[in-house]
Scaffold this motif. Structure first.
Motif, PDB file in Angstrom:
ATOM      1  N   ALA A  95       0.842  -1.206   0.000  1.00 55.30           N
ATOM      2  CA  ALA A  95       0.000   0.000   0.000  1.00 55.30           C
ATOM      3  C   ALA A  95       0.875   1.252   0.000  1.00 55.30           C
ATOM      4  CB  ALA A  95      -0.930  -0.007   1.214  1.00 55.30           C
ATOM      5  N   PHE A  96       1.953   1.211   0.766  1.00 53.69           N
ATOM      6  CA  PHE A  96       2.913   2.319   0.860  1.00 53.69           C
ATOM      7  C   PHE A  96       3.485   2.655  -0.521  1.00 53.69           C
ATOM      8  CE2 PHE A  96       7.261   3.817   1.496  1.00 53.69           C
ATOM      9  CZ  PHE A  96       7.144   4.751   2.511  1.00 53.69           C
ATOM     10  N   VAL A  97       3.960   1.638  -1.257  1.00 57.41           N
ATOM     11  CA  VAL A  97       4.554   1.916  -2.577  1.00 57.41           C
ATOM     12  C   VAL A  97       3.488   2.261  -3.614  1.00 57.41           C
ATOM     13  CG1 VAL A  97       6.694   0.644  -2.192  1.00 57.41           C
ATOM     14  CG2 VAL A  97       4.796  -0.507  -3.300  1.00 57.41           C
ATOM     15  N   PHE A  98       2.275   1.727  -3.438  1.00 54.24           N
ATOM     16  CA  PHE A  98       1.189   2.102  -4.346  1.00 54.24           C
ATOM     17  C   PHE A  98       0.923   3.606  -4.245  1.00 54.24           C
ATOM     18  CE2 PHE A  98      -3.512   2.479  -5.112  1.00 54.24           C
ATOM     19  CZ  PHE A  98      -3.476   2.236  -6.473  1.00 54.24           C
ATOM     20  N   ILE A  99       0.852   4.112  -3.032  1.00 55.44           N
ATOM     21  CA  ILE A  99       0.676   5.553  -2.819  1.00 55.44           C
ATOM     22  C   ILE A  99       1.861   6.318  -3.402  1.00 55.44           C
ATOM     23  CG2 ILE A  99       0.606   7.360  -1.036  1.00 55.44           C
ATOM     24  CD1 ILE A  99      -1.117   5.334   0.618  1.00 55.44           C
ATOM     25  N   HIS A 100       3.058   5.783  -3.246  1.00 49.89           N
ATOM     26  CA  HIS A 100       4.254   6.413  -3.806  1.00 49.89           C
ATOM     27  C   HIS A 100       4.131   6.524  -5.334  1.00 49.89           C
ATOM     28  CE1 HIS A 100       8.481   7.591  -3.850  1.00 49.89           C
ATOM     29  NE2 HIS A 100       8.651   6.753  -4.863  1.00 49.89           N
ATOM     30  N   GLY A 101       3.665   5.456  -5.962  1.00 53.42           N
ATOM     31  CA  GLY A 101       3.478   5.475  -7.413  1.00 53.42           C
ATOM     32  C   GLY A 101       2.439   6.488  -7.849  1.00 53.42           C
ATOM     33  N   LEU A 102       1.345   6.574  -7.107  1.00 51.13           N
ATOM     34  CA  LEU A 102       0.310   7.563  -7.427  1.00 51.13           C
ATOM     35  C   LEU A 102       0.850   8.985  -7.280  1.00 51.13           C
ATOM     36  CD1 LEU A 102      -2.750   5.887  -5.660  1.00 51.13           C
ATOM     37  CD2 LEU A 102      -2.284   5.973  -8.120  1.00 51.13           C
ATOM     38  N   ALA A 103       1.699   9.188  -6.277  1.00 48.82           N
ATOM     39  CA  ALA A 103       2.314  10.513  -6.099  1.00 48.82           C
ATOM     40  C   ALA A 103       3.169  10.872  -7.319  1.00 48.82           C
ATOM     41  CB  ALA A 103       3.148  10.545  -4.818  1.00 48.82           C
ATOM     42  N   ILE A 105       2.636   9.837 -10.361  1.00 51.13           N
ATOM     43  CA  ILE A 105       1.693  10.168 -11.434  1.00 51.13           C
ATOM     44  C   ILE A 105       1.215  11.608 -11.297  1.00 51.13           C
ATOM     45  CG2 ILE A 105      -0.660   9.722 -12.268  1.00 51.13           C
ATOM     46  CD1 ILE A 105      -0.026   6.732 -12.018  1.00 51.13           C
ATOM     47  N   LEU A 106       1.062  12.058 -10.062  1.00 47.12           N
ATOM     48  CA  LEU A 106       0.624  13.441  -9.817  1.00 47.12           C
ATOM     49  C   LEU A 106       1.739  14.462 -10.003  1.00 47.12           C
ATOM     50  CD1 LEU A 106      -1.656  12.831  -6.723  1.00 47.12           C
ATOM     51  CD2 LEU A 106      -2.384  13.638  -8.989  1.00 47.12           C
ATOM     52  N   GLY A 107       2.948  13.984 -10.308  1.00 48.30           N
ATOM     53  CA  GLY A 107       4.042  14.910 -10.588  1.00 48.30           C
ATOM     54  C   GLY A 107       5.053  15.063  -9.469  1.00 48.30           C
ATOM     55  N   TYR A 108       4.855  14.397  -8.353  1.00 46.22           N
ATOM     56  CA  TYR A 108       5.833  14.462  -7.266  1.00 46.22           C
ATOM     57  C   TYR A 108       7.068  13.656  -7.652  1.00 46.22           C
ATOM     58  CZ  TYR A 108       2.374  16.484  -4.101  1.00 46.22           C
ATOM     59  OH  TYR A 108       1.467  17.310  -3.517  1.00 46.22           O
ATOM     60  N   ASP A 109       8.210  14.085  -7.121  1.00 46.43           N
ATOM     61  CA  ASP A 109       9.460  13.375  -7.393  1.00 46.43           C
ATOM     62  C   ASP A 109      10.378  13.513  -6.193  1.00 46.43           C
ATOM     63  OD1 ASP A 109      11.266  11.827  -8.796  1.00 46.43           O
ATOM     64  OD2 ASP A 109      11.048  12.984 -10.629  1.00 46.43           O
ATOM     65  N   HIS A 110      11.510  12.831  -6.250  1.00 44.79           N
ATOM     66  CA  HIS A 110      12.463  12.871  -5.133  1.00 44.79           C
ATOM     67  C   HIS A 110      13.892  12.958  -5.658  1.00 44.79           C
ATOM     68  CE1 HIS A 110      12.582   8.544  -6.029  1.00 44.79           C
ATOM     69  NE2 HIS A 110      11.265   8.565  -5.891  1.00 44.79           N
ATOM     70  N   GLU A 111      14.070  13.796  -6.661  1.00 43.66           N
ATOM     71  CA  GLU A 111      15.390  13.978  -7.268  1.00 43.66           C
ATOM     72  C   GLU A 111      16.343  14.789  -6.386  1.00 43.66           C
ATOM     73  OE1 GLU A 111      16.600  12.565 -10.155  1.00 43.66           O
ATOM     74  OE2 GLU A 111      14.725  11.423 -10.026  1.00 43.66           O
ATOM     75  N   ASN A 112      15.795  15.615  -5.509  1.00 47.27           N
ATOM     76  CA  ASN A 112      16.633  16.373  -4.570  1.00 47.27           C
ATOM     77  C   ASN A 112      15.936  16.394  -3.212  1.00 47.27           C
ATOM     78  OD1 ASN A 112      14.817  18.715  -4.410  1.00 47.27           O
ATOM     79  ND2 ASN A 112      15.506  19.183  -6.494  1.00 47.27           N
ATOM     80  N   ASP A 113      16.631  16.902  -2.198  1.00 46.98           N
ATOM     81  CA  ASP A 113      16.098  16.874  -0.834  1.00 46.98           C
ATOM     82  C   ASP A 113      14.780  17.629  -0.683  1.00 46.98           C
ATOM     83  OD1 ASP A 113      18.231  15.357  -0.011  1.00 46.98           O
ATOM     84  OD2 ASP A 113      19.351  17.036   0.855  1.00 46.98           O
ATOM     85  N   GLU A 118       8.914  17.226   0.169  1.00 47.49           N
ATOM     86  CA  GLU A 118       7.560  17.583  -0.258  1.00 47.49           C
ATOM     87  C   GLU A 118       6.752  16.330  -0.593  1.00 47.49           C
ATOM     88  OE1 GLU A 118       5.876  19.845  -4.110  1.00 47.49           O
ATOM     89  OE2 GLU A 118       7.356  21.001  -2.979  1.00 47.49           O
ATOM     90  N   MET A 119       7.382  15.397  -1.291  1.00 51.15           N
ATOM     91  CA  MET A 119       6.710  14.154  -1.663  1.00 51.15           C
ATOM     92  C   MET A 119       6.374  13.331  -0.421  1.00 51.15           C
ATOM     93  SD  MET A 119       8.014  11.361  -4.431  1.00 51.15           S
ATOM     94  CE  MET A 119       6.879  10.213  -5.190  1.00 51.15           C
ATOM     95  N   GLU A 120       7.291  13.240   0.506  1.00 49.89           N
ATOM     96  CA  GLU A 120       7.077  12.479   1.736  1.00 49.89           C
ATOM     97  C   GLU A 120       5.921  13.068   2.548  1.00 49.89           C
ATOM     98  OE1 GLU A 120       6.945   9.891   4.765  1.00 49.89           O
ATOM     99  OE2 GLU A 120       7.956   9.601   2.850  1.00 49.89           O
ATOM    100  N   LYS A 121       5.841  14.383   2.643  1.00 51.68           N
ATOM    101  CA  LYS A 121       4.742  15.028   3.372  1.00 51.68           C
ATOM    102  C   LYS A 121       3.397  14.695   2.730  1.00 51.68           C
ATOM    103  CE  LYS A 121       7.150  18.981   5.397  1.00 51.68           C
ATOM    104  NZ  LYS A 121       7.342  20.424   5.342  1.00 51.68           N
ATOM    105  N   PHE A 122       3.360  14.749   1.405  1.00 50.04           N
ATOM    106  CA  PHE A 122       2.139  14.416   0.679  1.00 50.04           C
ATOM    107  C   PHE A 122       1.737  12.966   0.935  1.00 50.04           C
ATOM    108  CE2 PHE A 122       0.224  12.539  -3.120  1.00 50.04           C
ATOM    109  CZ  PHE A 122      -0.944  13.268  -3.174  1.00 50.04           C
ATOM    110  N   GLU A 123       2.697  12.060   0.787  1.00 45.92           N
ATOM    111  CA  GLU A 123       2.425  10.637   0.971  1.00 45.92           C
ATOM    112  C   GLU A 123       1.990  10.335   2.402  1.00 45.92           C
ATOM    113  OE1 GLU A 123       5.926   8.540  -0.262  1.00 45.92           O
ATOM    114  OE2 GLU A 123       5.619   9.019  -2.365  1.00 45.92           O
TER     115      GLU A 123
END
Length: 132
Positions: A95-103, A105-113, A118-123
């Motif tokens: 479920a955790f990675v499913f939400i990560h994948g949906l994030a 799709i919504l344009g979130y990324d984790h290329e920098n800190d 921001e992505m972690e807060k959303f997830e």
């Protein structure tokens, strides 16, 4: 409800009691067409190399195809191994990675800190809503 869930695995069954559709509809809307595919190491490695240039399997790959269509591939065996590493139940980690994948799709990324934070807060907000 436009969610297709398939598996190319012969031995492992994916967790069926995760509210995939409710989470997907909450984040992407009911009209978004999402294909969720559970795969093994071989296909995961192939796709990871083909699309990311990384020659090893991974737990999840996300492909936004258009504004209203996307695909998520979850490597079930690899995700089960990572669940142990993070001291999570396998179902919870899926479920955790499913939400990560949906994030993604919504344009979130984790290329920098900053992006990662921001992505972690959303997830985290979504995990809390769905008690994951």
């Amino acid at each position: 409800m436009i969610l297709s869930i398939t598996s190319n695995l012969k031995t492992k069954r994916y967790p069926e009691n995760i509210p995939y559709e409710k989470i997907k509809n909450h984040l992407l809307g009911k009209n978004y067409e999402l294909s969720l595919v559970f795969i093994g190491d071989k296909l995961s490695r192939k796709l990871n190399y083909e699309f990311r240039g990384i020659d090893k399997p991974t737990d999840i790959l996300t492909f936004p195809i258009s504004e209203d269509m996307g695909e998520i591939f979850i490597n079930l065996g690899y995700a089960y191994k990572k669940a142990k590493k993070f001291d999570r139940e396998p179902e919870n980690y899926i479920a955790f990675v499913f939400i990560h994948g949906l994030a993604h799709i919504l344009g979130y990324d984790h290329e920098n800190d900053r992006e990662a934070e921001e992505m972690e807060k959303f997830e985290e907000k979504i995990r809390k809503k769905f008690k994951i």
